[in-house]
Scaffold this motif. Structure first.
Motif, short mmCIF file in Angstrom:
data_model
loop_
_atom_site.label_atom_id
_atom_site.label_comp_id
_atom_site.label_asym_id
_atom_site.label_seq_id
_atom_site.Cartn_x
_atom_site.Cartn_y
_atom_site.Cartn_z
N ILE A 1 27.21 42.33 45.75
CA ILE A 1 26.82 41.05 45.17
C ILE A 1 26.94 40.81 43.67
O ILE A 1 26.14 39.93 43.52
CB ILE A 1 25.83 42.56 45.03
CG1 ILE A 1 24.87 43.20 43.84
CG2 ILE A 1 25.12 42.24 46.60
CD1 ILE A 1 23.94 43.77 44.43
N PHE A 2 28.14 41.34 43.50
CA PHE A 2 27.67 40.68 42.26
C PHE A 2 29.17 39.88 42.06
O PHE A 2 30.30 40.10 40.59
CB PHE A 2 27.81 41.78 41.08
CG PHE A 2 26.18 42.45 41.36
CD1 PHE A 2 25.77 41.75 39.75
CD2 PHE A 2 26.20 43.87 40.39
CE1 PHE A 2 24.06 42.10 39.99
CE2 PHE A 2 25.29 44.54 40.83
CZ PHE A 2 23.90 43.72 40.09
N ALA B 1 28.96 44.47 31.28
CA ALA B 1 29.17 43.40 31.28
C ALA B 1 28.45 42.75 31.61
O ALA B 1 27.76 41.60 31.58
CB ALA B 1 30.50 42.56 31.55
N VAL B 2 28.10 43.17 33.02
CA VAL B 2 27.32 42.28 34.24
C VAL B 2 25.78 42.66 33.74
O VAL B 2 25.15 41.67 33.67
CB VAL B 2 27.08 43.01 35.21
CG1 VAL B 2 26.34 42.60 36.39
CG2 VAL B 2 28.58 42.65 36.16
N ARG C 1 39.27 42.94 29.60
CA ARG C 1 38.83 44.00 29.05
C ARG C 1 37.38 44.73 29.81
O ARG C 1 37.06 45.40 29.22
CB ARG C 1 38.35 43.97 27.39
CG ARG C 1 37.58 44.97 26.71
CD ARG C 1 37.42 44.18 25.56
NE ARG C 1 36.46 43.42 24.73
CZ ARG C 1 35.58 43.15 25.27
NH1 ARG C 1 35.43 44.16 25.33
NH2 ARG C 1 34.70 41.78 25.10
N GLN C 2 36.78 43.89 30.17
CA GLN C 2 35.13 43.47 30.81
C GLN C 2 35.00 44.82 31.81
O GLN C 2 34.69 44.94 32.74
CB GLN C 2 34.19 42.67 30.72
CG GLN C 2 34.26 41.77 29.47
CD GLN C 2 33.69 40.47 29.14
OE1 GLN C 2 34.31 39.66 30.19
NE2 GLN C 2 32.31 40.25 28.60
N SER C 3 36.58 44.28 32.97
CA SER C 3 36.75 44.27 34.06
C SER C 3 37.62 46.07 34.18
O SER C 3 37.94 46.52 35.08
CB SER C 3 37.45 43.88 35.36
OG SER C 3 38.89 43.06 34.29
N ALA D 1 33.82 37.46 38.40
CA ALA D 1 34.37 36.30 38.26
C ALA D 1 34.92 35.51 36.86
O ALA D 1 35.57 34.85 36.24
CB ALA D 1 34.00 34.94 39.28
N ARG D 2 33.56 36.07 36.23
CA ARG D 2 33.50 35.48 34.24
C ARG D 2 34.57 36.95 33.70
O ARG D 2 34.62 36.79 32.64
CB ARG D 2 31.83 35.29 34.71
CG ARG D 2 31.75 34.70 34.51
CD ARG D 2 30.15 34.14 34.99
NE ARG D 2 29.12 33.30 35.19
CZ ARG D 2 28.17 32.89 35.94
NH1 ARG D 2 27.22 33.94 34.88
NH2 ARG D 2 27.63 32.27 36.55
#
Length: 241
Positions: free
Chosen positions: A100-101, A122-123, A111-113, A106-107
């Motif tokens: 659902i995110f 991050a989300v 590093r954030q993922s 995608a953004r």
């Protein structure tokens, strides 16, 4: 301001026919029609969201009774002072990570993922940035198709007090274990919807037509719709726009 995040096109296609019908009616038109007789439900759910002792509310009811329309009516009112985030599951169980995110994922950069904790942070940061300091209300529809990792982000936001939650589901069996626990502990209030009664159909028509309605018309539309709030579709040819 409203953000809409969801699953891939293939999953959305499973409920495409029903959504196409709702879209054809027009969001603002649906809100106007349904709100003619759902004012009490709208006010009750809005009060649940505002209650500091609650984490939110769950709208329950069989297909076609207006659960999503009620949630949209509530969200429309809340948008004046809150940041409303609309999230959609698949309608069927899934374990696709962060289903659902997808827009938020995608953004994210590498590093954030890099880990579940990094993704969570991050989300949540993206949502906070878009809220610009306003209270956050998350509207969750199309259950039970919410994967575990997505639910983890939601539970973090709700239990930490970062957001309120409004869930739309057919029955309690569609709720995840976390949501069932929140309902049982009185943290999520329940608002159950049923099809319109004949009295409510009459009230709706009287308000829409701004005058008396023949009982034969009420009986015909009630029989044709079965009390479904989309009775307006049956009545449309008779009701001047």
């Amino acid at each position: 301001m409203t953000s809409n995040w969801g699953i891939d096109a293939a999953s959305r296609a499973r409920s495409g026919e029903q959504r196409s019908q709702r879209r054809a009616l027009g969001a603002s038109d649906r809100r106007r029609w349904s709100s003619l007789v759902r004012q009490n439900d709208i006010a009750i759910v809005q009060a649940y969201i505002a209650d500091p002792q609650l984490l939110g509310a769950v709208i329950l009811g069989p297909p076609g009774v207006g659960k999503t329309t009620l949630a949209r009516n509530v969200a429309h009112r809340l948008e004046e002072s809150s940041h409303v985030v609309s999230l959609f599951g698949t309608g069927v169980p899934t374990e696709v990570p962060y289903s659902i995110f997808t827009m938020q994922m995608a953004r994210l950069n590498a590093r954030q993922s890099g880990s579940p904790s990094a993704i969570l942070g991050a989300v949540v940061e993206q949502i906070f940035h878009e809220a610009s300091g306003r209270p956050i209300v998350i509207v969750l529809d199309e259950l039970p198709g919410i994967d575990t990792l997505s639910m983890g982000i939601l539970m973090h936001m709700i239990l930490s007090g970062k957001a309120k939650l409004l869930v739309v589901a057919r029955s309690a069996t569609d709720l995840s274990e976390d949501l069932v626990w929140m309902v049982r502990d009185g943290l999520l209030a329940q608002q159950r919807l049923a099809p319109f009664t004949r009295v409510e159909v009459r009230r709706l028509l009287v308000k829409a037509l701004e005058g008396p309605v023949a009982e034969s018309v009420v009986a015909t539309l009630f029989a044709a719709s079965g009390g479904n709030p989309l009775v307006r579709a049956c009545a449309r040819p008779r009701i001047p726009q």
